[in-house]
Design a protein around this motif. Structure first.
Motif, PDB file in Angstrom:
ATOM      1  N   UNK A 205       0.812  -1.232   0.000  1.00  0.00           N
ATOM      2  CA  UNK A 205       0.000   0.000   0.000  1.00  0.00           C
ATOM      3  C   UNK A 205       0.842   1.278   0.000  1.00  0.00           C
ATOM      4  N   UNK A 206       2.136   1.149   0.230  1.00  0.00           N
ATOM      5  CA  UNK A 206       3.000   2.323   0.172  1.00  0.00           C
ATOM      6  C   UNK A 206       3.182   2.858  -1.247  1.00  0.00           C
ATOM      7  N   UNK A 207       2.885   1.997  -2.220  1.00  0.00           N
ATOM      8  CA  UNK A 207       3.206   2.383  -3.604  1.00  0.00           C
ATOM      9  C   UNK A 207       1.963   2.636  -4.420  1.00  0.00           C
ATOM     10  N   UNK A 208       2.077   3.576  -5.355  1.00  0.00           N
ATOM     11  CA  UNK A 208       0.991   3.813  -6.297  1.00  0.00           C
ATOM     12  C   UNK A 208       1.518   3.584  -7.692  1.00  0.00           C
ATOM     13  N   UNK A 209       0.692   2.934  -8.503  1.00  0.00           N
ATOM     14  CA  UNK A 209       1.070   2.697  -9.884  1.00  0.00           C
ATOM     15  C   UNK A 209       0.061   3.398 -10.771  1.00  0.00           C
ATOM     16  N   UNK A 225       4.920   8.088  -1.454  1.00  0.00           N
ATOM     17  CA  UNK A 225       4.999   9.283  -0.632  1.00  0.00           C
ATOM     18  C   UNK A 225       5.475   8.837   0.745  1.00  0.00           C
ATOM     19  N   UNK A 226       6.523   9.472   1.266  1.00  0.00           N
ATOM     20  CA  UNK A 226       7.001   9.034   2.580  1.00  0.00           C
ATOM     21  C   UNK A 226       7.545  10.211   3.373  1.00  0.00           C
ATOM     22  N   UNK A 227       7.752   9.990   4.652  1.00  0.00           N
ATOM     23  CA  UNK A 227       8.355  11.008   5.495  1.00  0.00           C
ATOM     24  C   UNK A 227       9.830  11.133   5.119  1.00  0.00           C
ATOM     25  N   UNK A 228      10.386  12.336   5.289  1.00  0.00           N
ATOM     26  CA  UNK A 228      11.791  12.529   4.913  1.00  0.00           C
ATOM     27  C   UNK A 228      12.708  11.499   5.586  1.00  0.00           C
ATOM     28  N   UNK A 229      12.389  11.097   6.803  1.00  0.00           N
ATOM     29  CA  UNK A 229      13.257  10.149   7.514  1.00  0.00           C
ATOM     30  C   UNK A 229      13.241   8.762   6.869  1.00  0.00           C
ATOM     31  N   UNK A 232      15.444   7.114   2.355  1.00  0.00           N
ATOM     32  CA  UNK A 232      16.480   6.235   1.810  1.00  0.00           C
ATOM     33  C   UNK A 232      15.957   4.811   1.633  1.00  0.00           C
ATOM     34  N   UNK A 233      15.338   4.286   2.675  1.00  0.00           N
ATOM     35  CA  UNK A 233      14.825   2.912   2.605  1.00  0.00           C
ATOM     36  C   UNK A 233      13.739   2.758   1.559  1.00  0.00           C
ATOM     37  N   UNK A 234      12.838   3.770   1.522  1.00  0.00           N
ATOM     38  CA  UNK A 234      11.725   3.690   0.593  1.00  0.00           C
ATOM     39  C   UNK A 234      12.211   3.752  -0.852  1.00  0.00           C
ATOM     40  N   UNK A 235      13.216   4.593  -1.099  1.00  0.00           N
ATOM     41  CA  UNK A 235      13.753   4.730  -2.460  1.00  0.00           C
ATOM     42  C   UNK A 235      14.341   3.396  -2.909  1.00  0.00           C
ATOM     43  N   UNK A 236      14.965   2.696  -1.977  1.00  0.00           N
ATOM     44  CA  UNK A 236      15.546   1.401  -2.317  1.00  0.00           C
ATOM     45  C   UNK A 236      14.451   0.391  -2.697  1.00  0.00           C
ATOM     46  N   UNK A 237      13.410   0.333  -1.860  1.00  0.00           N
ATOM     47  CA  UNK A 237      12.264  -0.549  -2.160  1.00  0.00           C
ATOM     48  C   UNK A 237      11.666  -0.204  -3.524  1.00  0.00           C
ATOM     49  N   UNK A 238      11.519   1.110  -3.750  1.00  0.00           N
ATOM     50  CA  UNK A 238      10.918   1.574  -5.000  1.00  0.00           C
ATOM     51  C   UNK A 238      11.760   1.101  -6.183  1.00  0.00           C
ATOM     52  N   UNK A 239      13.070   1.209  -6.052  1.00  0.00           N
ATOM     53  CA  UNK A 239      13.934   0.823  -7.159  1.00  0.00           C
ATOM     54  C   UNK A 239      13.894  -0.681  -7.432  1.00  0.00           C
ATOM     55  N   UNK A 240      13.789  -1.484  -6.357  1.00  0.00           N
ATOM     56  CA  UNK A 240      13.684  -2.935  -6.537  1.00  0.00           C
ATOM     57  C   UNK A 240      12.434  -3.258  -7.352  1.00  0.00           C
ATOM     58  N   UNK A 241      11.319  -2.649  -6.941  1.00  0.00           N
ATOM     59  CA  UNK A 241      10.045  -2.896  -7.598  1.00  0.00           C
ATOM     60  C   UNK A 241      10.077  -2.391  -9.044  1.00  0.00           C
ATOM     61  N   UNK A 242      10.665  -1.247  -9.233  1.00  0.00           N
ATOM     62  CA  UNK A 242      10.739  -0.630 -10.558  1.00  0.00           C
ATOM     63  C   UNK A 242      11.559  -1.507 -11.501  1.00  0.00           C
ATOM     64  N   UNK A 243      12.678  -2.021 -10.998  1.00  0.00           N
ATOM     65  CA  UNK A 243      13.502  -2.900 -11.840  1.00  0.00           C
ATOM     66  C   UNK A 243      12.729  -4.161 -12.218  1.00  0.00           C
ATOM     67  N   UNK A 244      11.918  -4.660 -11.281  1.00  0.00           N
ATOM     68  CA  UNK A 244      11.110  -5.842 -11.563  1.00  0.00           C
ATOM     69  C   UNK A 244      10.111  -5.525 -12.687  1.00  0.00           C
ATOM     70  N   UNK A 245       9.522  -4.354 -12.622  1.00  0.00           N
ATOM     71  CA  UNK A 245       8.586  -3.945 -13.676  1.00  0.00           C
ATOM     72  C   UNK A 245       9.308  -3.810 -15.018  1.00  0.00           C
ATOM     73  N   UNK A 246      10.466  -3.159 -14.991  1.00  0.00           N
ATOM     74  CA  UNK A 246      11.216  -2.949 -16.233  1.00  0.00           C
ATOM     75  C   UNK A 246      11.515  -4.276 -16.923  1.00  0.00           C
ATOM     76  N   UNK A 247      11.832  -5.298 -16.117  1.00  0.00           N
ATOM     77  CA  UNK A 247      12.155  -6.606 -16.699  1.00  0.00           C
ATOM     78  C   UNK A 247      10.946  -7.228 -17.403  1.00  0.00           C
TER      79      UNK A 247
END
Lengths: 419, 419
Positions: A205-209, A225-229, A232-247
């Motif tokens: 639920x953290x992500x919107x597509x 959308x996340x709190x500034x704190x 870093x972690x959220x960006x990493x999760x986002x990138x993992x998911x994004x790479x999965x989509x790209x594949x």
């Protein structure tokens, strides 16, 4: 923060203009991490606006905005009713603000005492609200509370709205979140194929597509959308998911992994190869050249092009053999190939693209209906032509042709052209 | 009839695209005399949409629509949630419609049994609603009742929405009034000059006046809504008032008394004179040719054009003397005149237009800032160049340049060019 927007104006409801105020506000608020849960547009109707304010801030609202922005209806003319509607909603009278009158006098460069009443009207606000200076025009804004929710009334003229939002709204709106976003365009990949390809990917639920088909292809976006704190972690999760989509996307359907649309992607490819391109356009009449040059710096890759709308022009400017035109017609594989070869030859460019088709509404035949468009691309020793059958009106067919030519160029330059 | 519109999509709220669906529907409904009392935009959020439907049709609504139109969220991707939201609102399950599956199979040209599930999804509708065929795409629509109000769910892709509104909505929507309208574009006449010119003209409450600045000039419209029985008398009154307004507009600022915008007006002028035009474009890269050919039938007046983005191209294709480029620069009166003369000469057209300018964001200097554009027009024995200083971004400067070149052509062809 959840920001509700109410735009006011008959012109917005009546099909006279597009609602750019909502769009402009969203482009200011979204990058700060604010969310716009709804946008309500109402006409120049005092009672409807007053009742809308009750409705939006009332107990049954599906949206609980933390802030409300109203735009429009603050000018001096008879159809400007926002001040009165808010006064009615608040149950308060209108009062002239001495401060607002001073701003107006200063803006117009004339003493307050000499102000015509038509102008002076704009210095009145509902009693107990705070007037807001308009640095770009004469219509004064104001800040009030609507059912406990802070609310701003701004003018609808785009430059004035922009100036007031930046002056009065932004300083108080610290971004309370960070919007992380990955986005790219696909071309030639249906949304149903996309649904199947992405079907197995689970989104927390953290992500919107979102998937948005448009003139420039289908734009897919993954955001969070996340709190500034948490960034870093959220960006990493986002990138993992994004790479999965790209594949899951066929490689040739990805316009550009960095998110560029076709015109920018083609210019980038050409720049990276130190190459140039030229165009020969019939039915698009310049649309392809226009797209290629929309990117700043395109002068490094685009030097010249040929608009060859008539048969004679195809012969004069590109050297197309009149016999080809006679035996195969202007809209044919042979003509498209002759055009692209002539274009390559006469421009001296590394790559060339040619478009010839029937944009309609007339000119279609049984064998070559409206929407039949031949697109050829070429480089030294290579030429490739393909026929497209576009649906839609003349405007759609022409834009689609120009974009498809860019896509054919992209495939050729990046070595992904099927032979 | 009062028609409420709900548009669905994160892209509409998040500043990704302008809400053209509401605009397009209004342009269909307004001429039939229907009123749009509100427009609500919500995101791709199943619960928010379901609750919005309750809210809009509930007892506290400030609007009492006779009809509701929903757009968007009917595609096959994960963010398409309108079907489910309406099913939730109605408290009914989703069912696959055999009829809708047949339409889909027919549209895609493949048997229903071989349909991938990603496509097949689009043939499901909330139980008890009536599926509506989409003649322009794969997303099926449906008709339902929302709190006693008839409602239609249509796709958000503009061409599909248009096709479905015309197929399913219009036949049942008899106009209950007649909208009479007179409209024209002005070019190069400020809105404040307009206000003064029209100041003395009195409008009875039967008439509405609007002035809308846009890319194609300022569009002024005088309209009146009346019962069919009043039409003849009202049209006469409207024409009297309209003629009075026309007399107050400087003649050269009226693009076309019949309401055409510049591209159509120029093609009409050329056709009426049996004349042709050619173009030589630098910073617009094809935008002028694209506009000239947007009108069907433009092949009678436009045969060829030259995209001369680089200096070398200006010399190669138009014969511009390299010394002129060297001593005056590419963006200069001398270069614009040499371009237009070369274009006239090499095209054999009756008229020619040339554009050379600095569209930015880079390339500006103190003497020639971004937005400096020279536009030249010519006919046999006549050439006229004028410098424009446009404000705005690259995109605005390029469109404005192309439209201004059309206006210069219009003035030249119609014999209104100041010398």
């Amino acid at each position: 923060m959840k920001v509700g927007i109410i735009n006011i104006g008959d012109e917005l409801l009546g099909g006279k203009i597009l609602n750019s105020n909502q769009f402009d506000l969203a482009r200011i608020l979204a990058p700060l991490g604010h969310d716009i849960p709804f946008n309500l547009v109402v006409g120049d109707d005092e009672s409807a606006l007053a009742r809308s304010l009750s409705w939006v801030t009332g107990p049954l609202t599906p949206f609980k905005p933390d802030l409300l922005i109203l735009t429009g209806g603050l000018g001096p003319t008879k159809d400007d009713l926002t001040r009165q509607a808010v006064a009615g909603f608040l149950g308060r009278p209108m009062v002239e603000s001495a401060e607002a009158l001073d701003w107006l006098a200063e803006f117009l460069g004339r003493p307050a005492g000499e102000m015509p009443w038509g102008q002076r009207l704009q210095a009145s606000v509902p009693e107990g609200t705070r007037p807001l200076r308009n640095p770009a025009g004469t219509a004064c804004g104001f800040r009030f509370e609507a059912g406990g929710i802070p609310a701003y009334a701004f003018p609808g003229v785009p430059a004035e709205l922009d100036a007031m939002a930046r002056l009065h709204l932004l300083p108080g709106l610290k971004g309370d979140g960070v919007l992380l976003e990955r986005s790219l365009y696909t071309w030639g990949w249906s949304e149903s194929a996309q649904r199947q390809a992405f079907g197995a990917i689970e989104l927390s639920p953290h992500f919107r597509f979102s998937s948005l088909p448009g003139e420039r292809g289908v734009r897919i976006t993954l955001s969070s959308l996340c709190a500034p704190s948490q960034q870093a972690g959220r960006a990493e999760e986002l990138d993992v998911l994004w790479r999965e989509m790209l594949k899951s996307i066929p490689k040739e359907s990805i316009v550009d992994t960095e998110g560029s649309a076709l015109p920018q992607a083609v210019v980038k490819l050409l720049l990276s190869r130190g190459a140039t391109v030229s165009v020969a356009e019939s039915c698009t009449g310049g649309g392809l050249g226009f797209l290629l040059t929309e990117t700043a710096g395109s002068s490094a890759v685009f030097h010249k092009g040929f608009l060859t709308y008539s048969n004679q022009a195809k012969t004069d400017l590109l050297g197309v053999d009149p016999d080809i035109l006679k035996s195969h017609g202007a809209v044919s594989e042979e003509t498209a190939l002759a055009m692209v070869r002539g274009c390559l030859d006469r421009s001296g460019a590394t790559y060339a693209a040619a478009i010839t088709g029937i944009a309609g509404p007339d000119g279609g035949t049984h064998d070559k209906p409206v929407g039949t468009v031949w697109i050829a691309v070429a480089a030294h020793g290579i030429a490739h032509a393909r026929v497209f059958k576009f649906r839609g009106d003349r405007n759609v067919i022409r834009w689609r042709s120009a974009q498809s030519a860019l896509n054919q160029l992209r495939l050729l330059i990046s070595g992904q052209m099927e032979s």
